[in-house]
Design a protein around this motif. Structure first.
Motif, PDB file in Angstrom:
ATOM      1  N   ASP A 191     -27.457  31.857 -13.035  1.00 16.54           N
ATOM      2  CA  ASP A 191     -27.320  31.827 -11.736  1.00 16.54           C
ATOM      3  C   ASP A 191     -27.657  30.463 -10.778  1.00 16.54           C
ATOM      4  OD1 ASP A 191     -27.496  34.578 -12.099  1.00 16.54           O
ATOM      5  OD2 ASP A 191     -29.478  34.954 -11.156  1.00 16.54           O
ATOM      6  N   HIS A 192     -27.243  29.926 -11.944  1.00 18.85           N
ATOM      7  CA  HIS A 192     -27.821  27.689 -11.329  1.00 18.85           C
ATOM      8  C   HIS A 192     -26.239  27.263 -11.646  1.00 18.85           C
ATOM      9  CE1 HIS A 192     -31.371  28.613  -9.573  1.00 18.85           C
ATOM     10  NE2 HIS A 192     -31.755  29.408 -10.764  1.00 18.85           N
ATOM     11  N   HIS A 193     -25.223  27.834 -12.282  1.00 18.16           N
ATOM     12  CA  HIS A 193     -24.445  26.901 -13.123  1.00 18.16           C
ATOM     13  C   HIS A 193     -23.749  27.050 -11.917  1.00 18.16           C
ATOM     14  CE1 HIS A 193     -23.999  26.923 -16.799  1.00 18.16           C
ATOM     15  NE2 HIS A 193     -24.195  27.934 -17.644  1.00 18.16           N
ATOM     16  N   SER A 194     -22.162  26.372 -11.589  1.00 12.42           N
ATOM     17  CA  SER A 194     -21.916  25.828 -10.137  1.00 12.42           C
ATOM     18  C   SER A 194     -20.652  26.683 -10.346  1.00 12.42           C
ATOM     19  CB  SER A 194     -21.028  24.274 -10.227  1.00 12.42           C
ATOM     20  OG  SER A 194     -19.953  23.991 -11.230  1.00 12.42           O
ATOM     21  N   GLU A 195     -19.622  26.983  -9.447  1.00 16.10           N
ATOM     22  CA  GLU A 195     -18.711  27.548  -9.379  1.00 16.10           C
ATOM     23  C   GLU A 195     -17.856  26.641  -9.800  1.00 16.10           C
ATOM     24  OE1 GLU A 195     -17.574  31.129  -8.354  1.00 16.10           O
ATOM     25  OE2 GLU A 195     -19.921  29.607  -7.555  1.00 16.10           O
ATOM     26  N   GLN A 196     -17.436  25.606 -10.455  1.00 16.67           N
ATOM     27  CA  GLN A 196     -16.604  25.228 -11.110  1.00 16.67           C
ATOM     28  C   GLN A 196     -16.844  25.579 -12.448  1.00 16.67           C
ATOM     29  OE1 GLN A 196     -16.569  20.990 -10.685  1.00 16.67           O
ATOM     30  NE2 GLN A 196     -14.629  20.901 -12.162  1.00 16.67           N
ATOM     31  N   SER A 197     -18.075  24.532 -13.099  1.00 18.63           N
ATOM     32  CA  SER A 197     -18.544  25.658 -14.102  1.00 18.63           C
ATOM     33  C   SER A 197     -18.036  27.050 -14.573  1.00 18.63           C
ATOM     34  CB  SER A 197     -19.941  25.084 -14.836  1.00 18.63           C
ATOM     35  OG  SER A 197     -20.146  23.595 -14.263  1.00 18.63           O
ATOM     36  N   ARG A 198     -18.534  28.343 -13.623  1.00 21.97           N
ATOM     37  CA  ARG A 198     -18.392  28.676 -13.702  1.00 21.97           C
ATOM     38  C   ARG A 198     -16.319  29.614 -13.879  1.00 21.97           C
ATOM     39  NH1 ARG A 198     -21.800  33.860 -12.279  1.00 21.97           N
ATOM     40  NH2 ARG A 198     -23.741  32.920 -12.036  1.00 21.97           N
ATOM     41  N   SER A 199     -16.209  28.928 -12.725  1.00 23.67           N
ATOM     42  CA  SER A 199     -14.287  29.221 -13.326  1.00 23.67           C
ATOM     43  C   SER A 199     -14.160  28.496 -14.608  1.00 23.67           C
ATOM     44  CB  SER A 199     -13.663  28.291 -11.783  1.00 23.67           C
ATOM     45  OG  SER A 199     -12.764  28.264 -12.282  1.00 23.67           O
ATOM     46  N   LYS A 200     -14.603  27.325 -14.674  1.00 26.30           N
ATOM     47  CA  LYS A 200     -14.031  27.194 -16.448  1.00 26.30           C
ATOM     48  C   LYS A 200     -14.560  27.557 -17.166  1.00 26.30           C
ATOM     49  CE  LYS A 200     -14.613  22.207 -18.029  1.00 26.30           C
ATOM     50  NZ  LYS A 200     -15.111  21.058 -17.747  1.00 26.30           N
ATOM     51  N   MET A 201     -15.523  27.964 -17.628  1.00 26.50           N
ATOM     52  CA  MET A 201     -16.094  29.353 -18.663  1.00 26.50           C
ATOM     53  C   MET A 201     -15.456  30.925 -18.309  1.00 26.50           C
ATOM     54  SD  MET A 201     -20.133  28.790 -18.590  1.00 26.50           S
ATOM     55  CE  MET A 201     -20.422  28.742 -17.794  1.00 26.50           C
ATOM     56  N   SER A 202     -14.335  31.359 -17.192  1.00 23.89           N
ATOM     57  CA  SER A 202     -14.542  31.930 -17.508  1.00 23.89           C
ATOM     58  C   SER A 202     -13.108  32.248 -18.018  1.00 23.89           C
ATOM     59  CB  SER A 202     -13.977  32.837 -16.087  1.00 23.89           C
ATOM     60  OG  SER A 202     -13.112  31.851 -14.886  1.00 23.89           O
ATOM     61  N   GLN A 203     -12.190  31.067 -18.170  1.00 20.07           N
ATOM     62  CA  GLN A 203     -11.326  30.587 -18.125  1.00 20.07           C
ATOM     63  C   GLN A 203     -11.189  29.849 -20.143  1.00 20.07           C
ATOM     64  OE1 GLN A 203      -8.611  27.818 -15.562  1.00 20.07           O
ATOM     65  NE2 GLN A 203     -10.510  28.190 -14.131  1.00 20.07           N
ATOM     66  N   GLY A 204     -11.554  30.332 -20.075  1.00 22.00           N
ATOM     67  CA  GLY A 204     -12.042  30.464 -22.002  1.00 22.00           C
ATOM     68  C   GLY A 204     -12.464  28.220 -22.120  1.00 22.00           C
ATOM     69  N   ILE A 205     -12.825  27.523 -21.165  1.00 26.26           N
ATOM     70  CA  ILE A 205     -12.939  26.341 -21.052  1.00 26.26           C
ATOM     71  C   ILE A 205     -14.626  25.728 -21.422  1.00 26.26           C
ATOM     72  CG2 ILE A 205     -12.429  23.902 -20.045  1.00 26.26           C
ATOM     73  CD1 ILE A 205     -10.329  25.446 -18.404  1.00 26.26           C
ATOM     74  N   ALA A 206     -14.504  25.462 -22.644  1.00 24.95           N
ATOM     75  CA  ALA A 206     -15.896  25.020 -22.827  1.00 24.95           C
ATOM     76  C   ALA A 206     -16.304  23.829 -21.747  1.00 24.95           C
ATOM     77  CB  ALA A 206     -16.570  24.668 -24.397  1.00 24.95           C
ATOM     78  N   LEU A 207     -17.938  23.306 -21.753  1.00 20.09           N
ATOM     79  CA  LEU A 207     -18.290  23.094 -20.770  1.00 20.09           C
ATOM     80  C   LEU A 207     -18.886  21.637 -21.702  1.00 20.09           C
ATOM     81  CD1 LEU A 207     -21.416  24.867 -18.859  1.00 20.09           C
ATOM     82  CD2 LEU A 207     -18.514  24.720 -17.900  1.00 20.09           C
ATOM     83  N   THR A 208     -18.514  20.513 -21.059  1.00 22.32           N
ATOM     84  CA  THR A 208     -18.608  19.733 -21.429  1.00 22.32           C
ATOM     85  C   THR A 208     -19.931  19.129 -20.956  1.00 22.32           C
ATOM     86  OG1 THR A 208     -18.355  17.872 -19.319  1.00 22.32           O
ATOM     87  CG2 THR A 208     -16.597  18.546 -21.091  1.00 22.32           C
ATOM     88  N   ASP A 209     -20.937  17.661 -21.584  1.00 25.19           N
ATOM     89  CA  ASP A 209     -21.603  17.174 -21.631  1.00 25.19           C
ATOM     90  C   ASP A 209     -22.394  17.228 -20.615  1.00 25.19           C
ATOM     91  OD1 ASP A 209     -22.864  17.934 -24.035  1.00 25.19           O
ATOM     92  OD2 ASP A 209     -22.968  16.096 -24.217  1.00 25.19           O
ATOM     93  N   GLU A 210     -20.867  16.694 -19.556  1.00 29.69           N
ATOM     94  CA  GLU A 210     -21.306  16.146 -18.351  1.00 29.69           C
ATOM     95  C   GLU A 210     -21.238  17.445 -16.999  1.00 29.69           C
ATOM     96  OE1 GLU A 210     -18.722  14.991 -20.821  1.00 29.69           O
ATOM     97  OE2 GLU A 210     -20.069  12.941 -20.488  1.00 29.69           O
ATOM     98  N   ASP A 211     -20.311  18.331 -18.023  1.00 25.69           N
ATOM     99  CA  ASP A 211     -20.470  19.969 -16.996  1.00 25.69           C
ATOM    100  C   ASP A 211     -22.007  20.251 -17.038  1.00 25.69           C
ATOM    101  OD1 ASP A 211     -17.722  19.781 -16.176  1.00 25.69           O
ATOM    102  OD2 ASP A 211     -17.402  20.831 -17.971  1.00 25.69           O
ATOM    103  N   ARG A 212     -22.921  20.318 -17.597  1.00 21.52           N
ATOM    104  CA  ARG A 212     -24.152  20.126 -17.892  1.00 21.52           C
ATOM    105  C   ARG A 212     -25.688  19.644 -17.176  1.00 21.52           C
ATOM    106  NH1 ARG A 212     -23.486  24.566 -21.883  1.00 21.52           N
ATOM    107  NH2 ARG A 212     -22.204  24.755 -22.638  1.00 21.52           N
TER     108      ARG A 212
END
Length: 169
Positions: free
Chosen positions: A35-56
């Motif tokens: 519930d606390h992921h940013s919209e940018q991170s959610r968008s990346k994950m829904s597109q199949g793009i893994a989050l980076t350490d910086e994203d996290r």
């Protein structure tokens, strides 16, 4: 100050289900990490793009703040795949414990592929296993079989919370 616990593991392992069950049983607030992921991170994950350490990084800081705002303890669901992610959370919440829901890659893939209402793309399961640094052997960690029935898992965690000393901070 109460003790908090993180229910962790790869996507599809059952963090949300077990977290909710443990929170109910232990009468603790539940912090759903997703519930606390940013919209940018959610968008990346829904597109199949893994989050980076910086994203996290900001996400982990926010989750640590959430834990800190629960002085009587809380249950947090968070993948916490890498040791440095767990250390980030431990720094925010002394005495933090972790339950590692251990699951095979095949079972994780099957579970994630069957979910319809989640932003996490099934194509990311392999990246989760690539990032996973097992917490087994770290202080304050319980490894459980993610394929066990939910009631059994909740009882195992509740029993462990009552019998295991808090890890040293």
């Amino acid at each position: 100050m109460g003790s908090s616990i993180v229910i962790m593991g790869v996507s599809g392992c059952g963090k949300s289900s077990l977290g909710a069950a443990v929170a109910r049983a232990e009468v603790l607030p539940l912090i759903e990490g997703d519930d606390h992921h940013s919209e940018q991170s959610r968008s990346k994950m829904s597109q199949g793009i893994a989050l980076t350490d910086e994203d996290r990084d900001g996400w982990l800081t926010l989750l640590g703040e959430q834990l800190g705002a629960s002085p009587n303890g809380a249950v947090l669901t968070c993948s916490a795949l890498k040791h440095k992610y767990r250390e980030h959370l431990r720094a925010a919440s002394p005495g933090l414990r972790f339950v590692f829901l251990d699951l095979t890659r095949e079972e994780a893939q099957a579970r994630v592929s069957s979910r319809s209402a989640h932003f996490f793309s099934a194509s990311l399961v392999d990246s989760q296993f690539a990032a996973l640094e097992s917490p087994v052997g770290e202080p304050g960690v319980l490894r459980v079989d993610a394929t066990a029935p939910l009631g059994e898992l909740q009882s195992q965690v509740s029993d462990w919370l009552k019998t295991v000393a808090l890890p040293q901070s």
